[in-house]
Design a protein around this motif. Structure first.
Motif, short mmCIF file in Angstrom:
data_model
loop_
_atom_site.label_atom_id
_atom_site.label_comp_id
_atom_site.label_asym_id
_atom_site.label_seq_id
_atom_site.Cartn_x
_atom_site.Cartn_y
_atom_site.Cartn_z
N VAL A 1 0.85 -1.19 0.00
CA VAL A 1 0.00 0.00 0.00
C VAL A 1 0.89 1.24 0.00
CG1 VAL A 1 -1.79 1.28 1.25
CG2 VAL A 1 -1.80 -1.22 1.25
N ASP B 1 -1.64 6.31 1.25
CA ASP B 1 -2.95 5.65 1.39
C ASP B 1 -3.06 4.80 2.65
OD1 ASP B 1 -3.64 6.76 -1.03
OD2 ASP B 1 -3.03 4.99 -2.19
N ARG B 2 -1.98 4.70 3.42
CA ARG B 2 -1.93 3.73 4.50
C ARG B 2 -2.93 4.02 5.63
NH1 ARG B 2 4.62 2.59 4.77
NH2 ARG B 2 4.66 1.33 2.86
N ALA C 1 -6.36 3.00 4.48
CA ALA C 1 -6.40 1.55 4.29
C ALA C 1 -6.45 0.83 5.64
CB ALA C 1 -5.17 1.09 3.50
#
Length: 465
Positions: free
Chosen positions: A253, A257-258, A261
């Protein structure tokens, strides 16, 4: 049971619902419109003023550093012990260990089919399973949710192995100068034992501080008899190695975006599960507002009241008794809300409820960071690790001298000590204070403390932690 996928929009709506807790006409309300805004318990308020940060002396700092270092060494020793144990099991049970080298069985004087000794097993396998097992693991702390004080204070550490979705829990035990890690829950693939996700396998996203892991006790012979008497053993996750966990579940990822997510992975798996969580959070938010000035009195009173009703010591009470108990302590949830809650907790419709679970659900709980200080304090008092101490033990270890009002001369040490012990009036006859009662005291006190560090300071100052 709905299995429809939860969206971010669903979660946002749920958050708004909790913010506007109980604005509907059928919302929980204070019985007889009692106004608690000015009411308060003097003893409780005195203990709450213990939050001033203690500035340790140089010697105290050295002791704290040594204690933290010892704790770190213990954890490392435990991890190494568990990994050696799991590696040994993986190697010994590997399929290629059953392959016997042909030359070995043809040696002169050696009969065909002779079994190998354990030391002749290969120390590695041709697969990468054992390597993945050791590397792709996540350590987590755990504790038993039980009314048995001895079991509640056990030191437990678990490991989730991402390579096959298995997990295990070990107990750390001190034997004189030596320490050992003993299997408590054997390594295996486990599923939810109750609730909306019944029989679904546990995944790494189910391991987070505050999560409950439930195991059917049938066949788990390493559990103590007191735990195996229950159909389900419930473990609370207290802390997680987030670095190792994030490395696994966020692999691939993008860094940007972590955060999203990670949050998405920890969403409830169905709308029905989300609705259950929202209802419970709404109830707890509402009730904790009521208990702001009377937390200790109500939480300890309810616990004592339920234990008196539980004459056979089963941990179960009829639903109507629990409804009456709430009303007796001026907590009126409203018929509709209470019926919805009872339908979740009594999914089999037996008419009986596990009252510790019921009280946790209605009253809410302090977070695991706070609970860690409560456990440390009790373990310090309970040298024999029995889960029970005496009022005399409390007097011996409680440090009233560090109270701000004692330091300023406004109050005597005896007055501060008495204000604390008065909360344990139910224990006067037996002189015994169980861990459950000790924890209830701080559950109630925690309601009135907004900041985690303030709460930690109350424990640090009063018990010299």
């Amino acid at each position: 049971m709905g299995k429809s996928q939860v969206t971010e929009e669903d979660v946002n709506r749920a958050v708004e619902a909790v913010k506007n807790t109980y604005t509907k006409s059928d919302s929980p309300r204070l019985r007889d419109s009692e106004d608690l805004s000015e009411s308060g318990d003097e003893e409780e308020q005195l203990q709450l003023s213990y939050t001033n940060k203690s500035f340790p002396s140089f010697q105290d700092s050295k002791k704290m550093d040594a204690t933290e270092f010892e704790e770190f060494k213990r954890k490392q020793h435990l991890i190494e012990t568990v990994m050696v144990d799991q590696l040994s099991r993986a190697v010994i049970s590997a399929p290629e260990q059953d392959t016997r080298p042909a030359p070995r069985s043809h040696r002169p004087g050696m009969p065909r089919g002779t079994n190998r000794s354990l030391h002749e097993s290969k120390v590695s396998t041709n697969t990468t399973a054992t390597e993945n097992l050791l590397q792709r693991r996540v350590r987590f702390g755990a504790r038993l949710l039980t009314r048995n004080g001895h079991d509640a204070i056990r030191e437990l550490t678990g490991f989730f192995f991402h390579v096959d979705g298995s997990l295990t829990i070990y107990e750390f035990k001190q034997f004189g100068k030596s320490a050992k890690a003993l299997p408590f829950i054997p390594r295996g693939q486990y599923t939810f034992a109750r609730g909306r996700r019944l029989q679904e396998p546990y995944t790494l996203t189910d391991i987070y501080p505050g999560a409950n892991l439930e195991f059917k006790t049938a066949g788990l012979h390493s559990l103590p008899d007191s735990v195996r008497q229950q159909k389900v053993a419930v473990f609370r996750v207290t802390d997680v190695d987030d670095v190792a966990k994030s490395k696994i579940i966020l692999s691939g990822v993008k860094p940007s975006d972590r955060e999203k997510a990670y949050a998405r992975l920890h969403m409830p798996k169905s709308k029905a599960e989300l609705e259950d969580r929202v209802l419970m959070l709404e109830i707890q938010t509402f009730v904790r507002k009521l208990l702001k000035k009377r937390g200790v009195r109500t939480v300890m009173g309810l616990g004592h009241h339920c234990r008196k009703l539980d004459r056979n010591n089963t941990g179960l009470l009829p639903r109507f008794e629990l409804e009456k108990a709430l009303l007796h302590y001026h907590i009126d949830l409203g018929e509709g809300v209470l019926a919805s809650l009872l339908a979740i907790l009594d999914e089999e419709g037996t008419g009986y409820l596990d009252y510790p679970e019921f009280l946790r659900t209605v009253l809410g709980e302090m977070n695991e960071y706070r609970k860690s200080f409560v456990l440390r304090a009790f373990r310090k008092i309970d040298a024999g690790k029995q889960g029970v101490v005496t009022c005399s033990d409390l007097k011996k270890f409680y440090n009233a001298a560090k109270h701000p009002k004692v330091k300023s001369g406004q109050c005597s040490e005896m007055a501060v000590l008495k204000s604390f012990l008065d909360s344990f009036q139910y224990c006067e006859k037996t002189e015994e204070v169980t861990f459950q009662v000790f924890e209830e005291y701080y559950e109630g006190l925690s309601v009135g403390v907004e900041n985690d560090e303030d709460f930690a300071n109350i424990l640090r100052n009063s018990w010299n932690l």
